[in-house]
Motif scaffolding. Structure first.
Motif, PDB file in Angstrom:
ATOM      1  N   VAL A   1      -6.453   8.426  -8.670  1.00 43.63           N
ATOM      2  CA  VAL A   1      -6.780   7.003  -8.726  1.00 43.63           C
ATOM      3  C   VAL A   1      -7.696   6.646  -7.555  1.00 43.63           C
ATOM      4  O   VAL A   1      -7.483   7.107  -6.427  1.00 43.63           O
ATOM      5  CB  VAL A   1      -5.495   6.155  -8.685  1.00 43.63           C
ATOM      6  CG1 VAL A   1      -5.820   4.672  -8.649  1.00 43.63           C
ATOM      7  CG2 VAL A   1      -4.608   6.484  -9.877  1.00 43.63           C
ATOM      8  N   LEU A   2      -8.706   5.830  -7.804  1.00 44.17           N
ATOM      9  CA  LEU A   2      -9.612   5.383  -6.744  1.00 44.17           C
ATOM     10  C   LEU A   2      -9.044   4.132  -6.086  1.00 44.17           C
ATOM     11  O   LEU A   2      -8.778   3.130  -6.758  1.00 44.17           O
ATOM     12  CB  LEU A   2     -11.002   5.085  -7.311  1.00 44.17           C
ATOM     13  CG  LEU A   2     -11.763   6.290  -7.861  1.00 44.17           C
ATOM     14  CD1 LEU A   2     -13.082   5.846  -8.485  1.00 44.17           C
ATOM     15  CD2 LEU A   2     -12.020   7.317  -6.763  1.00 44.17           C
ATOM     16  N   ILE A   3      -8.859   4.197  -4.774  1.00 39.10           N
ATOM     17  CA  ILE A   3      -8.280   3.091  -4.014  1.00 39.10           C
ATOM     18  C   ILE A   3      -9.405   2.317  -3.335  1.00 39.10           C
ATOM     19  O   ILE A   3     -10.285   2.902  -2.690  1.00 39.10           O
ATOM     20  CB  ILE A   3      -7.283   3.612  -2.969  1.00 39.10           C
ATOM     21  CG1 ILE A   3      -6.158   4.395  -3.669  1.00 39.10           C
ATOM     22  CG2 ILE A   3      -6.702   2.459  -2.156  1.00 39.10           C
ATOM     23  CD1 ILE A   3      -5.274   5.175  -2.735  1.00 39.10           C
ATOM     24  N   VAL A   4      -9.368   0.991  -3.496  1.00 36.50           N
ATOM     25  CA  VAL A   4     -10.440   0.111  -3.021  1.00 36.50           C
ATOM     26  C   VAL A   4      -9.830  -0.955  -2.110  1.00 36.50           C
ATOM     27  O   VAL A   4      -8.774  -1.513  -2.429  1.00 36.50           O
ATOM     28  CB  VAL A   4     -11.158  -0.568  -4.204  1.00 36.50           C
ATOM     29  CG1 VAL A   4     -12.321  -1.425  -3.719  1.00 36.50           C
ATOM     30  CG2 VAL A   4     -11.634   0.464  -5.224  1.00 36.50           C
ATOM     31  N   ALA A   5     -10.500  -1.250  -0.997  1.00 32.23           N
ATOM     32  CA  ALA A   5      -9.984  -2.276  -0.080  1.00 32.23           C
ATOM     33  C   ALA A   5     -11.091  -2.720   0.872  1.00 32.23           C
ATOM     34  O   ALA A   5     -12.149  -2.071   0.975  1.00 32.23           O
ATOM     35  CB  ALA A   5      -8.796  -1.744   0.721  1.00 32.23           C
ATOM     36  N   HIS A   6     -10.826  -3.806   1.571  1.00 28.27           N
ATOM     37  CA  HIS A   6     -11.730  -4.224   2.641  1.00 28.27           C
ATOM     38  C   HIS A   6     -11.765  -3.154   3.720  1.00 28.27           C
ATOM     39  O   HIS A   6     -10.788  -2.431   3.948  1.00 28.27           O
ATOM     40  CB  HIS A   6     -11.270  -5.559   3.234  1.00 28.27           C
ATOM     41  CG  HIS A   6     -12.231  -6.113   4.240  1.00 28.27           C
ATOM     42  ND1 HIS A   6     -12.073  -5.918   5.592  1.00 28.27           N
ATOM     43  CD2 HIS A   6     -13.375  -6.824   4.079  1.00 28.27           C
ATOM     44  CE1 HIS A   6     -13.073  -6.513   6.230  1.00 28.27           C
ATOM     45  NE2 HIS A   6     -13.884  -7.070   5.341  1.00 28.27           N
TER      46      HIS A   6
ATOM     47  N   THR B   1       0.808  -1.231   0.000  1.00 27.17           N
ATOM     48  CA  THR B   1       0.000   0.000   0.000  1.00 27.17           C
ATOM     49  C   THR B   1       0.836   1.274   0.000  1.00 27.17           C
ATOM     50  O   THR B   1       0.283   2.375   0.054  1.00 27.17           O
ATOM     51  CB  THR B   1      -0.927   0.035   1.238  1.00 27.17           C
ATOM     52  OG1 THR B   1      -0.115   0.093   2.429  1.00 27.17           O
ATOM     53  CG2 THR B   1      -1.831  -1.176   1.291  1.00 27.17           C
ATOM     54  N   GLY B   2       2.158   1.141  -0.051  1.00 26.58           N
ATOM     55  CA  GLY B   2       3.020   2.317   0.076  1.00 26.58           C
ATOM     56  C   GLY B   2       2.825   3.355  -1.006  1.00 26.58           C
ATOM     57  O   GLY B   2       3.103   4.540  -0.793  1.00 26.58           O
ATOM     58  N   GLY B   3       2.357   2.935  -2.180  1.00 29.18           N
ATOM     59  CA  GLY B   3       2.123   3.877  -3.267  1.00 29.18           C
ATOM     60  C   GLY B   3       0.764   4.545  -3.224  1.00 29.18           C
ATOM     61  O   GLY B   3       0.461   5.394  -4.080  1.00 29.18           O
ATOM     62  N   ASN B   4      -0.060   4.201  -2.232  1.00 33.15           N
ATOM     63  CA  ASN B   4      -1.427   4.737  -2.172  1.00 33.15           C
ATOM     64  C   ASN B   4      -1.475   6.255  -2.198  1.00 33.15           C
ATOM     65  O   ASN B   4      -2.281   6.856  -2.925  1.00 33.15           O
ATOM     66  CB  ASN B   4      -2.130   4.262  -0.895  1.00 33.15           C
ATOM     67  CG  ASN B   4      -2.743   2.875  -1.017  1.00 33.15           C
ATOM     68  OD1 ASN B   4      -2.423   2.127  -1.941  1.00 33.15           O
ATOM     69  ND2 ASN B   4      -3.590   2.531  -0.071  1.00 33.15           N
ATOM     70  N   GLU B   5      -0.639   6.894  -1.382  1.00 34.46           N
ATOM     71  CA  GLU B   5      -0.710   8.354  -1.292  1.00 34.46           C
ATOM     72  C   GLU B   5      -0.419   9.002  -2.639  1.00 34.46           C
ATOM     73  O   GLU B   5      -1.175   9.886  -3.090  1.00 34.46           O
ATOM     74  CB  GLU B   5       0.264   8.875  -0.239  1.00 34.46           C
ATOM     75  CG  GLU B   5       0.205  10.393  -0.084  1.00 34.46           C
ATOM     76  CD  GLU B   5       1.162  10.925   0.961  1.00 34.46           C
ATOM     77  OE1 GLU B   5       1.144  12.159   1.197  1.00 34.46           O
ATOM     78  OE2 GLU B   5       1.926  10.131   1.539  1.00 34.46           O
ATOM     79  N   ASN B   6       0.642   8.569  -3.296  1.00 35.75           N
ATOM     80  CA  ASN B   6       0.985   9.146  -4.601  1.00 35.75           C
ATOM     81  C   ASN B   6      -0.130   8.932  -5.611  1.00 35.75           C
ATOM     82  O   ASN B   6      -0.502   9.858  -6.353  1.00 35.75           O
ATOM     83  CB  ASN B   6       2.275   8.518  -5.135  1.00 35.75           C
ATOM     84  CG  ASN B   6       3.489   8.870  -4.306  1.00 35.75           C
ATOM     85  OD1 ASN B   6       3.538   9.911  -3.666  1.00 35.75           O
ATOM     86  ND2 ASN B   6       4.484   7.992  -4.316  1.00 35.75           N
ATOM     87  N   LEU B   7      -0.671   7.726  -5.634  1.00 34.24           N
ATOM     88  CA  LEU B   7      -1.701   7.424  -6.615  1.00 34.24           C
ATOM     89  C   LEU B   7      -3.028   8.095  -6.259  1.00 34.24           C
ATOM     90  O   LEU B   7      -3.750   8.567  -7.139  1.00 34.24           O
ATOM     91  CB  LEU B   7      -1.874   5.908  -6.735  1.00 34.24           C
ATOM     92  CG  LEU B   7      -0.641   5.165  -7.265  1.00 34.24           C
ATOM     93  CD1 LEU B   7      -0.877   3.667  -7.275  1.00 34.24           C
ATOM     94  CD2 LEU B   7      -0.266   5.645  -8.663  1.00 34.24           C
TER      95      LEU B   7
END
Length: 303
Positions: free
Chosen positions: A108-113, A97-103
């Motif tokens: 970009v839409l981030i999806v997770a449980h 998940t380390g790239g989440n902030e940049n993306l």
């Protein structure tokens, strides 16, 4: 040996300073490998990435570390000129998940449980590494969460993202690309080594086995399996590891039931006949045996 070195990188990244991490990541190359249909696997440092390309836009599973985002984006543009639209987090650990902030900042839409969002938004402590993890910034948080499963009808495929209960963590999801016949396992499957089970994040050895059973039930002989770490795999290979986990779980449980404590169980070397194949990674046989002991003892105490 490359696989072992890659997993060692995972641990080192959890323990090194940001400056040292930046220097180390400068040497990492992102390698793209065709999997099936329009699905590719990206390998670099941290968890394996799946990429689904097509006219609708790019769909990605996991995003490794923040210093690698530009390299990952460059690798994706080598596969398609369509924009990255969605990223799925298979669980909360920073090597996925380390790239989440940049993306997230790029739209970009981030999806997770839902448990992934809960963990990345609050301070965590990984007991196995004695490491505190600070909350992620708002831009890194999943903006779409689910409790059981969600399905994307995307690029001509039907992509089901399914929560599998407490396995590697309590927020694990497997991602099934139905048309391409590909399953991304996240860290439920470490191909070639004993898997890390993060008990402090709700993981359990029983859950690891059950999650593998769930994925195997979705698989056919030709299904391609993307592990969280290690080379591209097959259901047959994953079944071998699933059976190994079940065998060692049962051995360790039998030792517990005879009254042996944690140190005594480790001293019996219950994994010794599997160590040449699985015990060469950062999860050494004794460390892994202790984690399985703790998982089973916690279950017994709660029953």
């Amino acid at each position: 040996m490359k696989q072992i070195a890659g997993i060692a990188t995972l641990v080192a990244s959890l323990l090194t300073t940001p400056v040292l991490a930046e220097d180390r990541f400068s040497k990492v190359e992102i390698i793209s490998e065709p999997v099936a249909g329009n699905v590719y696997m990206l390998k670099g440092a941290g968890g394996n990435i799946a990429v689904l390309v097509g006219e609708d836009g790019t769909f990605m599973v996991d995003d490794q570390y923040a210093p690698l985002t530009a390299k990952i984006q460059k690798a994706v543009t080598g596969l398609t000129d369509k924009p990255l639209r969605f990223v799925i987090n298979t669980h909360w650990h920073g090597d996925h998940t380390g790239g989440n902030e940049n993306l997230g900042k790029s739209g970009v839409l981030i999806v997770a449980h839902e448990n992934v969002r809960e963990r990345v938004s609050t301070e965590q402590f990984i007991e196995a590494f004695k490491r505190k993890v600070e909350p992620s910034p708002p831009e890194a948080l999943p903006v779409i969460t689910f409790s059981d499963a969600t399905t994307f009808h995307w690029n001509g495929d039907k992509v089901r993202v399914q929560h599998v209960g407490s396995a590697h963590t309590d927020g694990d999801a497997i991602v099934h690309f139905a048309k391409a016949d590909v399953i991304h396992m996240g860290d439920i499957y470490f191909n070639g080594t004993y898997p890390f089970i993060d008990l402090s994040s709700g993981g359990s050895v029983d859950g690891m086995i059950e999650a593998m059973d769930t994925a195997l039930a979705l698989s056919g002989k030709e299904t391609k399996i993307i592990p969280g770490h290690g080379p591209l795999s097959t259901p047959a290979e994953m079944k071998v590891q699933r059976d190994m986990l079940a065998t060692l779980r049962d051995r360790i449980l039998k030792l517990i039931n005879t009254g042996k404590n944690r140190e005594q169980v480790i001293a019996t070397k219950p994994t010794k006949d599997f160590d040449d194949k699985y015990g060469q990674g950062f999860m050494t046989p004794d460390i892994w045996t202790g984690i399985v002991y703790d998982s089973l003892a916690a279950k017994a105490n709660n029953s």
